[in-house]
Write an enzyme that holds these catalytic residues in place. Structure first.
Site, PDB file in Angstrom:
ATOM      1  N   ASN A  35       1.893   0.420 -17.300  1.00  0.00           N
ATOM      2  CA  ASN A  35       1.300  -0.608 -18.156  1.00  0.00           C
ATOM      3  C   ASN A  35       0.879   0.040 -19.482  1.00  0.00           C
ATOM      4  OD1 ASN A  35      -0.481  -2.387 -19.419  1.00  0.00           O
ATOM      5  ND2 ASN A  35      -1.482  -3.027 -17.529  1.00  0.00           N
ATOM      6  N   HIS A  91       4.584  -8.969 -20.029  1.00  0.00           N
ATOM      7  CA  HIS A  91       3.756  -7.765 -19.991  1.00  0.00           C
ATOM      8  C   HIS A  91       4.062  -6.988 -18.711  1.00  0.00           C
ATOM      9  CE1 HIS A  91       0.569  -5.007 -20.232  1.00  0.00           C
ATOM     10  NE2 HIS A  91      -0.244  -5.607 -19.385  1.00  0.00           N
ATOM     11  N   CYS A 109      -3.916  -6.648 -23.642  1.00  0.00           N
ATOM     12  CA  CYS A 109      -2.491  -6.632 -23.277  1.00  0.00           C
ATOM     13  C   CYS A 109      -1.747  -7.863 -23.786  1.00  0.00           C
ATOM     14  CB  CYS A 109      -2.331  -6.489 -21.768  1.00  0.00           C
ATOM     15  SG  CYS A 109      -3.142  -5.019 -21.131  1.00  0.00           S
TER      16      CYS A 109
HETATM   17  N1  COA Z   1      -3.725   5.163  -4.049  1.00  0.00           N
HETATM   18  C1  COA Z   1      -4.081   4.940  -2.777  1.00  0.00           C
HETATM   19  N2  COA Z   1      -4.989   4.017  -2.434  1.00  0.00           N
HETATM   20  C2  COA Z   1      -5.553   3.302  -3.415  1.00  0.00           C
HETATM   21  C3  COA Z   1      -5.231   3.504  -4.775  1.00  0.00           C
HETATM   22  C4  COA Z   1      -4.282   4.482  -5.063  1.00  0.00           C
HETATM   23  N3  COA Z   1      -3.869   4.750  -6.325  1.00  0.00           N
HETATM   24  N4  COA Z   1      -5.946   2.647  -5.518  1.00  0.00           N
HETATM   25  C5  COA Z   1      -6.711   1.922  -4.680  1.00  0.00           C
HETATM   26  N5  COA Z   1      -6.456   2.326  -3.406  1.00  0.00           N
HETATM   27  C6  COA Z   1      -7.069   1.828  -2.179  1.00  0.00           C
HETATM   28  C7  COA Z   1      -8.402   1.170  -2.406  1.00  0.00           C
HETATM   29  O1  COA Z   1      -9.415   2.150  -2.481  1.00  0.00           O
HETATM   30  C8  COA Z   1      -8.529   0.307  -1.167  1.00  0.00           C
HETATM   31  O2  COA Z   1      -8.925   1.131  -0.107  1.00  0.00           O
HETATM   32  P1  COA Z   1      -9.985   0.575   0.981  1.00  0.00           P
HETATM   33  O3  COA Z   1      -9.306  -0.602   1.615  1.00  0.00           O
HETATM   34  O4  COA Z   1     -10.161   1.738   1.873  1.00  0.00           O
HETATM   35  O5  COA Z   1     -11.187   0.180   0.194  1.00  0.00           O
HETATM   36  C9  COA Z   1      -7.095  -0.099  -0.896  1.00  0.00           C
HETATM   37  O6  COA Z   1      -6.256   0.809  -1.634  1.00  0.00           O
HETATM   38  C10 COA Z   1      -6.773  -1.507  -1.320  1.00  0.00           C
HETATM   39  O7  COA Z   1      -7.310  -1.691  -2.609  1.00  0.00           O
HETATM   40  P2  COA Z   1      -7.046  -3.006  -3.398  1.00  0.00           P
HETATM   41  O8  COA Z   1      -7.641  -2.887  -4.754  1.00  0.00           O
HETATM   42  O9  COA Z   1      -7.396  -4.203  -2.570  1.00  0.00           O
HETATM   43  O10 COA Z   1      -5.438  -2.930  -3.492  1.00  0.00           O
HETATM   44  P3  COA Z   1      -4.440  -3.959  -4.067  1.00  0.00           P
HETATM   45  O11 COA Z   1      -3.406  -4.242  -3.070  1.00  0.00           O
HETATM   46  O12 COA Z   1      -5.123  -5.124  -4.730  1.00  0.00           O
HETATM   47  O13 COA Z   1      -3.755  -3.100  -5.238  1.00  0.00           O
HETATM   48  C11 COA Z   1      -3.852  -2.869  -7.586  1.00  0.00           C
HETATM   49  C12 COA Z   1      -4.539  -2.567  -6.277  1.00  0.00           C
HETATM   50  C13 COA Z   1      -4.728  -2.298  -8.707  1.00  0.00           C
HETATM   51  C14 COA Z   1      -2.507  -2.177  -7.602  1.00  0.00           C
HETATM   52  C15 COA Z   1      -3.677  -4.399  -7.759  1.00  0.00           C
HETATM   53  O14 COA Z   1      -4.895  -5.047  -7.501  1.00  0.00           O
HETATM   54  C16 COA Z   1      -3.213  -4.757  -9.120  1.00  0.00           C
HETATM   55  O15 COA Z   1      -2.128  -4.402  -9.522  1.00  0.00           O
HETATM   56  N6  COA Z   1      -4.009  -5.541  -9.875  1.00  0.00           N
HETATM   57  C17 COA Z   1      -3.659  -5.930 -11.218  1.00  0.00           C
HETATM   58  C18 COA Z   1      -3.926  -4.756 -12.111  1.00  0.00           C
HETATM   59  C19 COA Z   1      -3.346  -4.924 -13.467  1.00  0.00           C
HETATM   60  O16 COA Z   1      -2.173  -5.158 -13.599  1.00  0.00           O
HETATM   61  N7  COA Z   1      -4.202  -4.788 -14.481  1.00  0.00           N
HETATM   62  C20 COA Z   1      -3.834  -4.835 -15.836  1.00  0.00           C
HETATM   63  C21 COA Z   1      -3.609  -6.228 -16.272  1.00  0.00           C
HETATM   64  S1  COA Z   1      -3.325  -6.267 -17.988  1.00  0.00           S
END
Ligand code: COA
Length: 305
Positions: free
Chosen positions: A262, A232, A115
């Site tokens: 993204n 980004h 990215c």
């Molecule tokens: N819908 C509903 N629930 C979801 C889900 C979805 N699409 N994706 C994950 N969950 C759930 C998980 O399973 C977890 O459930 P649990 O508590 O029962 O285990 C819960 O939501 C929390 O998961 P978590 O990963 O801690 O959530 P978060 O608040 O960190 O959000 C992201 C997840 C992926 C949105 C966040 O971590 C993020 O944006 N990270 C950066 C990702 C990114 O930008 N990557 C590319 C960089 S170039």
């Protein structure tokens, strides 16, 4: 810092016609529109049906060349940033040379920095450009080809698209900062995108703030003096956290991730083109472009539009 920078002559972008909304995802995995919007800011994304990484790159490049209004024969350098080319070789940039009818005595190659690919490519273009040369720099992705549509924690985040810029060497400010740390645990694409979301979130916010601060320190100005930030487009909360830590109003961060998700190496040029077309970035504005992603890579550029 060098004694010359680049002038952006024209930009372009392209996206697949097919729109996939958060509600569409709620039909295939256990998720909801409310969860996706509140955690990411994403409302929909484009998913290729007929389009390819190459066709999107070509469409964006055509538009950028038209907007630049230059003779395409002046292009001496083509760099295409992507992690989702349809084939290992020929490079996308070679097809761009052929299909755009560019001259043959040019340097054309693809660049993989996930990215951060567009940031790395624009820095590379600035460093390689001849005094009279013009570069075409493209970011194009069909991330849907490496998305596991059964994994709710990743599939809702990504989309397809492309962006392109045509730049020439010019006596303008150009400052940049990059990092890479060789991490392959937090974010990788083997068959599909694999990610430790919370770890990437922490890395992204930290990297964004540090790279932005590093480039403005080189300029000798403060972050508050920068007119626009085009970063980004991974997640609205990452950008909001960075804006808060950097103490700049979030309104200065251009965002179109709600509509595209993204799109990896395509996201910055896609946002740049939209910011220019909507007149949110105007001639004379100072702008910081910043990216972060797999590698883990990160980078920022300060330039004047
Ligand atoms: N819908 C509903 N629930 C979801 C889900 C979805 N699409 N994706 C994950 N969950 C759930 C998980 O399973 C977890 O459930 P649990 O508590 O029962 O285990 C819960 O939501 C929390 O998961 P978590 O990963 O801690 O959530 P978060 O608040 O960190 O959000 C992201 C997840 C992926 C949105 C966040 O971590 C993020 O944006 N990270 C950066 C990702 C990114 O930008 N990557 C590319 C960089 S170039």
């Amino acid at each position: 810092m060098t004694d010359f920078g680049i002038r952006i002559l024209g930009t372009g972008s392209a996206a697949p016609a097919n729109i996939m909304t958060n509600d569409d995802f709620a039909h295939i995995v256990d998720t909801s529109d409310e969860w996706i919007i509140s955690r990411t800011g994403i409302r929909s994304r484009r998913i290729a049906t007929e389009e390819t990484t190459l066709s999107l790159a070509l469409d964006a490049a055509h538009m950028a060349l038209d907007n630049a209004g230059i003779d395409p024969q002046r292009i001496s350098l083509v760099i295409c940033a992507s992690i989702t080319a349809e084939q290992m070789t020929p490079a996308l940039s070679c097809y761009l040379q052929r299909d755009l009818g560019l001259r043959e005595d040019l340097l054309a190659f693809d660049l993989n920095a996930a990215c951060s690919g567009f940031i790395y490519s624009l820095i590379t273009a600035q460093r390689l450009l001849d005094p009279d040369g013009v570069a075409l720099v493209v970011g194009s992705e069909t991330l849907s080809s490496v998305t596991d549509f059964t994994d709710r924690s990743t599939c809702v985040l990504f989309g397809d698209g492309a962006g392109a810029v045509v730049v020439e060497r010019a006596p303008l400010p150009f400052f940049w900062a990059t990092t890479v740390c060789g991490d392959d645990e937090s974010l990788a694409v083997r068959k599909y995108i694999e990610m430790d979301g919370p770890a990437v979130f922490r890395f992204a916010t930290d990297a964004l703030c540090k790279r932005v601060q590093e480039v403005v320190d080189q300029v000798g100005c403060s972050v508050e003096e920068v007119d626009r930030f085009i970063c980004h487009q991974a997640n609205e909360r990452i950008l909001a956290n960075a804006a808060k830590q950097l103490n700049v109003p979030l309104e200065r961060f251009f965002m179109n991730l709600a509509d595209f998700g993204n799109t990896s190496a395509a996201s910055i040029p896609l946002a740049l083109d939209e910011a220019i077309r909507s007149k949110q970035l105007e001639r004379g504005h100072s702008v910081v472009l910043a990216g972060f992603g797999g590698g883990l890579t990160s980078g920022a550029i300060y330039l004047e539009y």
